[in-house]
Design an enzyme around this catalytic site. Structure first.
Site, PDB file in Angstrom:
ATOM      1  N   SER A  95     -59.935  53.355 -11.741  1.00 65.51           N
ATOM      2  CA  SER A  95     -59.707  52.019 -11.168  1.00 65.51           C
ATOM      3  C   SER A  95     -59.692  52.082  -9.641  1.00 65.51           C
ATOM      4  CB  SER A  95     -58.371  51.453 -11.652  1.00 65.51           C
ATOM      5  OG  SER A  95     -58.362  51.303 -13.043  1.00 65.51           O
ATOM      6  N   GLY A 134     -59.099  40.716  -4.007  1.00 68.21           N
ATOM      7  CA  GLY A 134     -58.170  39.712  -4.512  1.00 68.21           C
ATOM      8  C   GLY A 134     -58.886  38.477  -5.021  1.00 68.21           C
ATOM      9  N   LEU A 135     -59.034  38.416  -6.337  1.00 67.59           N
ATOM     10  CA  LEU A 135     -59.631  37.228  -6.955  1.00 67.59           C
ATOM     11  C   LEU A 135     -58.610  36.535  -7.863  1.00 67.59           C
ATOM     12  CD1 LEU A 135     -62.149  35.485  -7.566  1.00 67.59           C
ATOM     13  CD2 LEU A 135     -62.689  37.074  -9.424  1.00 67.59           C
ATOM     14  N   THR A 136     -57.981  37.309  -8.769  1.00 65.61           N
ATOM     15  CA  THR A 136     -57.062  36.740  -9.760  1.00 65.61           C
ATOM     16  C   THR A 136     -55.819  36.143  -9.093  1.00 65.61           C
ATOM     17  OG1 THR A 136     -57.778  38.433 -11.305  1.00 65.61           O
ATOM     18  CG2 THR A 136     -55.731  37.303 -11.840  1.00 65.61           C
ATOM     19  N   TRP A 166     -51.960  40.885  -9.640  1.00 63.91           N
ATOM     20  CA  TRP A 166     -52.568  42.000 -10.383  1.00 63.91           C
ATOM     21  C   TRP A 166     -53.662  42.688  -9.571  1.00 63.91           C
ATOM     22  CZ3 TRP A 166     -49.201  42.586 -13.959  1.00 63.91           C
ATOM     23  CH2 TRP A 166     -48.672  41.485 -14.635  1.00 63.91           C
ATOM     24  N   ASN A 249     -69.589  42.336 -11.741  1.00 70.61           N
ATOM     25  CA  ASN A 249     -70.634  42.960 -12.560  1.00 70.61           C
ATOM     26  C   ASN A 249     -70.818  44.428 -12.214  1.00 70.61           C
ATOM     27  OD1 ASN A 249     -71.450  41.071 -14.440  1.00 70.61           O
ATOM     28  ND2 ASN A 249     -72.673  39.968 -12.927  1.00 70.61           N
ATOM     29  N   GLU A 372     -61.428  42.922 -15.465  1.00 68.44           N
ATOM     30  CA  GLU A 372     -62.898  42.844 -15.362  1.00 68.44           C
ATOM     31  C   GLU A 372     -63.483  42.018 -16.510  1.00 68.44           C
ATOM     32  OE1 GLU A 372     -64.484  43.626 -12.902  1.00 68.44           O
ATOM     33  OE2 GLU A 372     -63.111  44.962 -11.840  1.00 68.44           O
TER      34      GLU A 372
HETATM   35  P1  FAD Z   1     -55.636  34.786 -18.960  1.00 67.21           P
HETATM   36  O1  FAD Z   1     -56.870  34.347 -18.254  1.00 67.21           O
HETATM   37  O2  FAD Z   1     -54.420  33.933 -18.884  1.00 67.21           O
HETATM   38  O3  FAD Z   1     -55.988  35.052 -20.483  1.00 67.21           O
HETATM   39  C1  FAD Z   1     -55.000  35.110 -21.525  1.00 67.21           C
HETATM   40  C2  FAD Z   1     -55.735  35.227 -22.852  1.00 67.21           C
HETATM   41  O4  FAD Z   1     -56.544  34.067 -23.029  1.00 67.21           O
HETATM   42  C3  FAD Z   1     -56.684  36.413 -22.917  1.00 67.21           C
HETATM   43  O5  FAD Z   1     -56.678  36.980 -24.204  1.00 67.21           O
HETATM   44  C4  FAD Z   1     -58.023  35.791 -22.661  1.00 67.21           C
HETATM   45  O6  FAD Z   1     -59.117  36.527 -23.194  1.00 67.21           O
HETATM   46  C5  FAD Z   1     -57.864  34.469 -23.363  1.00 67.21           C
HETATM   47  N1  FAD Z   1     -58.823  33.472 -22.929  1.00 67.21           N
HETATM   48  C6  FAD Z   1     -59.165  33.155 -21.649  1.00 67.21           C
HETATM   49  N2  FAD Z   1     -60.116  32.196 -21.647  1.00 67.21           N
HETATM   50  C7  FAD Z   1     -60.378  31.921 -22.943  1.00 67.21           C
HETATM   51  C8  FAD Z   1     -61.250  31.023 -23.604  1.00 67.21           C
HETATM   52  N3  FAD Z   1     -62.095  30.228 -22.922  1.00 67.21           N
HETATM   53  N4  FAD Z   1     -61.236  30.992 -24.956  1.00 67.21           N
HETATM   54  C9  FAD Z   1     -60.411  31.790 -25.676  1.00 67.21           C
HETATM   55  N5  FAD Z   1     -59.556  32.667 -25.108  1.00 67.21           N
HETATM   56  C10 FAD Z   1     -59.546  32.724 -23.758  1.00 67.21           C
HETATM   57  N6  FAD Z   1     -57.752  41.036 -10.574  1.00 67.21           N
HETATM   58  C11 FAD Z   1     -58.300  41.079  -9.339  1.00 67.21           C
HETATM   59  O7  FAD Z   1     -58.741  40.065  -8.802  1.00 67.21           O
HETATM   60  N7  FAD Z   1     -58.363  42.255  -8.630  1.00 67.21           N
HETATM   61  C12 FAD Z   1     -57.878  43.428  -9.134  1.00 67.21           C
HETATM   62  O8  FAD Z   1     -57.952  44.469  -8.466  1.00 67.21           O
HETATM   63  C13 FAD Z   1     -57.279  43.411 -10.444  1.00 67.21           C
HETATM   64  N8  FAD Z   1     -56.707  44.548 -10.952  1.00 67.21           N
HETATM   65  C14 FAD Z   1     -56.023  44.473 -12.146  1.00 67.21           C
HETATM   66  C15 FAD Z   1     -55.306  45.582 -12.603  1.00 67.21           C
HETATM   67  C16 FAD Z   1     -54.582  45.506 -13.778  1.00 67.21           C
HETATM   68  C17 FAD Z   1     -53.778  46.698 -14.222  1.00 67.21           C
HETATM   69  C18 FAD Z   1     -54.606  44.325 -14.560  1.00 67.21           C
HETATM   70  C19 FAD Z   1     -53.858  44.248 -15.856  1.00 67.21           C
HETATM   71  C20 FAD Z   1     -55.299  43.233 -14.118  1.00 67.21           C
HETATM   72  C21 FAD Z   1     -56.000  43.271 -12.903  1.00 67.21           C
HETATM   73  N9  FAD Z   1     -56.662  42.137 -12.396  1.00 67.21           N
HETATM   74  C22 FAD Z   1     -57.235  42.171 -11.146  1.00 67.21           C
HETATM   75  C23 FAD Z   1     -56.556  40.854 -13.089  1.00 67.21           C
HETATM   76  C24 FAD Z   1     -57.472  40.714 -14.308  1.00 67.21           C
HETATM   77  O9  FAD Z   1     -58.795  40.584 -13.898  1.00 67.21           O
HETATM   78  C25 FAD Z   1     -56.956  39.525 -15.110  1.00 67.21           C
HETATM   79  O10 FAD Z   1     -55.741  39.935 -15.721  1.00 67.21           O
HETATM   80  C26 FAD Z   1     -57.946  39.052 -16.162  1.00 67.21           C
HETATM   81  O11 FAD Z   1     -59.031  38.394 -15.557  1.00 67.21           O
HETATM   82  C27 FAD Z   1     -57.309  38.115 -17.190  1.00 67.21           C
HETATM   83  O12 FAD Z   1     -56.610  37.103 -16.547  1.00 67.21           O
HETATM   84  P2  FAD Z   1     -55.095  36.745 -17.004  1.00 67.21           P
HETATM   85  O13 FAD Z   1     -54.332  38.012 -17.044  1.00 67.21           O
HETATM   86  O14 FAD Z   1     -54.628  35.650 -16.139  1.00 67.21           O
HETATM   87  O15 FAD Z   1     -55.257  36.262 -18.487  1.00 67.21           O
END
Ligand code: FAD
Length: 393
Positions: A95, A134-136, A166, A249, A372
């Site tokens: 990572s 930083g996107l999320t 995150w 990607n 991702e």
């Molecule tokens: P949510 O979007 O809230 O999703 C919750 C659930 O809903 C999931 O099961 C998902 O699949 C489901 N879901 C979502 N949309 C739909 C749909 N349309 N239909 C059905 N189900 C759906 N982000 C960054 O920007 N930069 C980083 O460096 C980075 N590092 C990370 C490191 C770690 C250890 C972790 C855990 C996350 C990191 N992330 C990072 C964030 C990561 O990309 C997000 O956690 C991920 O995109 C999911 O977003 P969320 O956690 O808000 O889940």
């Protein structure tokens, strides 16, 4: 005489000698500098990110598939194989490298100005500077178009306000590539990227604690409190979500290979364990049920390698599509976590301790399944590709 699970289908024959030599070099580094310490780092919930970044920089793996600015310019396949060897040690190490090379460096390399490239890329390639991406946001993970972080103009300057969640490498980063809504156009099209030195007033990155996955990785919140940046901090090429998605990607491609490294380490560990462990007076590995597990896991691991090699070849020829990357990430992470869990069962109670790498990989892969693009999001991408209907919302 036993054959290693990755030798069964002679998958090495899919790769060039040059690419294999790179992967062997990374493997030697990982075995010497990471493997002896990783269980302790994991238990302590820490990673010597700066020291590792310098080591990985000397090795030439940071932004290795990018050209110029101190980057090695290798094939995409070689980059994938390097990710595999890094993740065989720990998903946290991979990572660190993914975020540095495929997210932060790629964003600057692909979308940045010449000045931004000159200022940041050589130091990042050398591991002297660490980057994050930083996107999320707390309320916007799978749907980044809704992000609330705002960039507003003040004369020539930009002012960023909001928070990200995150974010890998956040607390140790020298530079953050931050995506923010400028409000220039609606529906995500006004999103732009900004190169933010982390010592800019108003920027802070508190670490997220109490993780039970990716413990040997820095994960942080980014707080942007009226962060004032010069106009030149915006990535000039990136407008709308295609900017961050292009970076994702790149990182997803590395995970297609990387996850298989964790699976390989689990499978090799379980096969060795089952060879030594006596159950009912003979080795566990000699029982039919155990061999059925090993046969199925070997097939999935080797099929994953075939898929990764194919996608690597497409990427090296400039033909790889986002839906194909989704197929690779979905399949190889899903199968790798299944392999890790099954290997854990082979180790019995010993499988729950950090004496063996299996539970660590299994717990790490929970994060890899989610970041991702979650598995569900990749299913939706593939679903759209084969039906023509977008079912995200
Ligand atoms: P949510 O979007 O809230 O999703 C919750 C659930 O809903 C999931 O099961 C998902 O699949 C489901 N879901 C979502 N949309 C739909 C749909 N349309 N239909 C059905 N189900 C759906 N982000 C960054 O920007 N930069 C980083 O460096 C980075 N590092 C990370 C490191 C770690 C250890 C972790 C855990 C996350 C990191 N992330 C990072 C964030 C990561 O990309 C997000 O956690 C991920 O995109 C999911 O977003 P969320 O956690 O808000 O889940």
């Amino acid at each position: 005489m036993a054959t290693s699970p990755t030798e069964l289908l002679a998958t090495d024959a899919l790769f060039t000698e040059e690419d294999l030599e790179i992967s062997r070099t990374v493997r030697r580094y990982v075995e010497r500098d990471v493997a002896p310490h990783i269980a302790q780092w994991y238990e302590d919930g820490t990673i010597p990110a700066r020291e590792l970044a310098r080591g990985l920089g000397s090795l030439g793996v940071l932004g290795m598939h990018l050209d110029g600015y101190g980057c090695a310019g290798t094939s995409a396949t070689a980059y994938g194989l390097a990710c595999l060897e890094l993740e065989a040690a720990d998903s946290g190490l991979r990572s660190l490298v993914s975020v540095q090379g495929s997210l932060a460096m790629f964003a600057i390399h692909h979308w940045g100005s010449e000045e931004q490239k000159q200022e940041w890329l050589p130091g990042m390639a050398a591991g002297e500077k660490i980057g994050c991406f930083g996107l999320t946001e707390p309320d916007y993970g799978s749907n980044p178009a809704g992000m609330r972080t705002r960039a507003r103009k003040d004369g020539d300057d930009w002012i960023l306000t909001g928070s990200k969640m995150w974010i890998t490498n956040g607390s140790v980063a020298d530079v953050a590539v931050v995506w923010a809504q400028t409000g220039e156009q609606g529906d995500g099209r006004g999103i732009r990227g900004f190169v933010v030195p982390t010592d800019t007033p108003g920027f802070s990155a508190p670490a997220i604690k109490h993780k039970m996955s990716l413990r040997a990785s820095v994960t942080s919140e980014l707080v942007l409190d009226e962060v004032r940046l010069p106009g030149s901090a915006a990535l000039p090429g990136a407008q709308g979500l295609r900017g961050p998605l292009s970076c994702l990607n790149e990182a997803r491609f590395g995970i297609v290979f990387g996850a298989l490294g964790a699976a390989r380490d689990c499978l090799e560990t379980a096969i060795a364990y089952a060879g030594d462990r006596e159950i009912f007076g003979r080795p566990l590995g000699g029982f039919q049920l155990t061999q059925a597990k090993f046969a199925d896991m070997t097939l999935e691991l080797d099929k994953g390698l075939l898929l990764a090699a194919h996608l690597g070849g497409l990427k090296d020829r400039g033909l790889l599509t986002p839906a194909q990357i989704s197929a690779g990430k979905l399949n190889n992470v899903r199968e790798s976590i299944e392999i890790a869990r099954t290997c854990r069962s082979v180790l019995g109670a010993a499988g729950i301790t950090l004496e063996f790498p299996v539970i660590r990989h299994a717990a790490n892969l929970e994060s890899v399944l989610t970041y991702e693009g979650t598995s569900e999001v990749h299913q939706l991408v593939i679903g759209q590709a084969v039906t023509g209907f977008a079912a995200y919302r």
